[in-house]
Design a protein around this motif. Sequence first.
Motif, short mmCIF file in Angstrom:
data_model
loop_
_atom_site.label_atom_id
_atom_site.label_comp_id
_atom_site.label_asym_id
_atom_site.label_seq_id
_atom_site.Cartn_x
_atom_site.Cartn_y
_atom_site.Cartn_z
N LEU A 1 4.87 -2.85 0.93
CA LEU A 1 4.15 -1.77 1.61
C LEU A 1 5.19 -0.99 2.40
CD1 LEU A 1 1.48 -0.40 2.36
CD2 LEU A 1 1.30 -2.02 4.27
N LEU B 1 6.41 2.53 4.60
CA LEU B 1 6.06 3.68 5.43
C LEU B 1 7.21 4.67 5.37
CD1 LEU B 1 4.41 5.16 7.67
CD2 LEU B 1 5.68 3.78 9.34
N GLN C 1 2.65 0.17 -2.56
CA GLN C 1 1.92 1.24 -1.89
C GLN C 1 2.84 1.91 -0.87
OE1 GLN C 1 -1.47 2.16 -2.23
NE2 GLN C 1 -1.68 0.75 -3.96
N ILE D 1 2.70 4.56 2.59
CA ILE D 1 2.04 5.39 3.59
C ILE D 1 3.03 6.48 3.95
CG2 ILE D 1 0.82 5.44 5.80
CD1 ILE D 1 -0.30 3.42 3.77
N GLN E 1 -0.91 6.95 0.50
CA GLN E 1 -1.77 7.49 1.55
C GLN E 1 -0.94 8.50 2.33
OE1 GLN E 1 -5.00 6.80 1.95
NE2 GLN E 1 -4.96 5.30 0.26
N ILE F 1 -0.75 10.99 5.46
CA ILE F 1 -1.44 11.06 6.74
C ILE F 1 -0.68 11.98 7.71
CG2 ILE F 1 -2.24 9.70 8.73
CD1 ILE F 1 -2.29 7.27 6.87
N HIS G 1 -3.38 4.84 14.93
CA HIS G 1 -4.26 4.93 13.77
C HIS G 1 -3.57 4.54 12.47
CE1 HIS G 1 -2.30 8.90 13.63
NE2 HIS G 1 -2.62 8.97 12.36
N LEU G 2 -2.26 4.18 12.55
CA LEU G 2 -1.59 3.64 11.38
C LEU G 2 -1.67 2.11 11.32
CD1 LEU G 2 1.73 5.72 11.20
CD2 LEU G 2 -0.39 6.08 9.92
N TRP H 1 -3.44 -0.14 8.57
CA TRP H 1 -2.86 -0.29 7.24
C TRP H 1 -2.08 -1.59 7.11
CZ3 TRP H 1 -4.80 2.76 3.71
CH2 TRP H 1 -5.32 3.99 4.09
N MET I 1 4.23 -3.35 7.81
CA MET I 1 5.00 -2.77 6.71
C MET I 1 6.19 -3.66 6.35
SD MET I 1 3.29 0.13 6.50
CE MET I 1 2.17 1.03 7.59
#
Length: 348
Positions: free
Chosen positions: A163, A165, A194, A196, A222, A224, A236-237, A240, A243
């Motif tokens: 994951l 970011l 994935q 972000i 995603q 954002i 608000h992250l 998820w 990471m």
Amino acid sequence: MKLWAQMLWALLSGPGRRRGGIRGLAFSSWQSHPPLAELLSPTGLVSHWTRVFEKRGIPEARESSEYIVAHVLGAKTFQSLKPVLWTQPLTPQQLQCIQVLCSRRLQRVPVQYILGEWDFRGLSLKMLPPVFIPRPETEELVEWVLEEVAQRPNVVEAQGGPLILEVGCGSGAISLSLLSQLPQILAREEKASQVIAVDKEEAAINLTYENAQRLRLQDRIQIIPFDVTSVGSWTHLLPWGPMDLIVSNPPYIFHHNMEQLAPEIRSYEDPVALDGGEEGMDIITHILTLAPQFLKDSGSIFLEVEPRHPELVSNWLQSHPDLCLNLVAVRRDFCGRPRFLHVQRSGP
């Protein structure tokens, strides 16, 4: 051939020339006239516009000419055109289109914006001003991240893919390149990787989304709106999840160096994506400050920076031991400059 001569003369002596505008300046430099067929051919046009660009001080004059002519002919590069086409006459519409695009280059518009697309590690990405144009150096950053993921199976044990970011996604070049490559390097993949991707600029958010759709990767990313400098915006992250990796090519140019940038950069690219403050560290330190809240234990941060930054970042981290972050590696770019940093979380 007489008809072709009339059409060419119409282009050469059109309103732009009579008014002395950019078009007139361009064509008035065509002092010695080669044979008409050569003037109308891709090879002849590349030679002509190369001379024009050189006379006007346009950087990478030949490359600019070749990219524009190839683009109008439906190719990515001039070399990829079939040789038989190099000497074939162009249509009046193609000649007019080349003239318009080259006139924009005379205004120092970057080629990437003129063409509206650019390749990054084999991916064709849409380009729109003022979103930051990905540089060749950043391809090396992506390559380093892929190497590290491939060498660290613990990164992907839990969910089958890391994951990630990305802070400051711009056109989406880094995120989408990682997503396109990770499935090819992960063995026994159970779940796709994935990303972000965050950026505070709406133009960047929209362009990353367009490029994700263009590459059919929208289901794995995603995108954002997020301002790393805004206190509390990071909360608000958190849903998820922690990471595995944080990747960023942040604004890192020293503020006093901004005026020294080429006109293509100063006039057309977003200064917010370039200006890193007094020592180019403003956004870098924000990323490092927030990173422990997002990273897993032993998670990594990969940054592209300015060659003066490895020492500055190392000193800054030593003065902030509470972050439990260590600079573990510095990598040089293809010009031999220290350009990329690997920072790792070392504690809870």
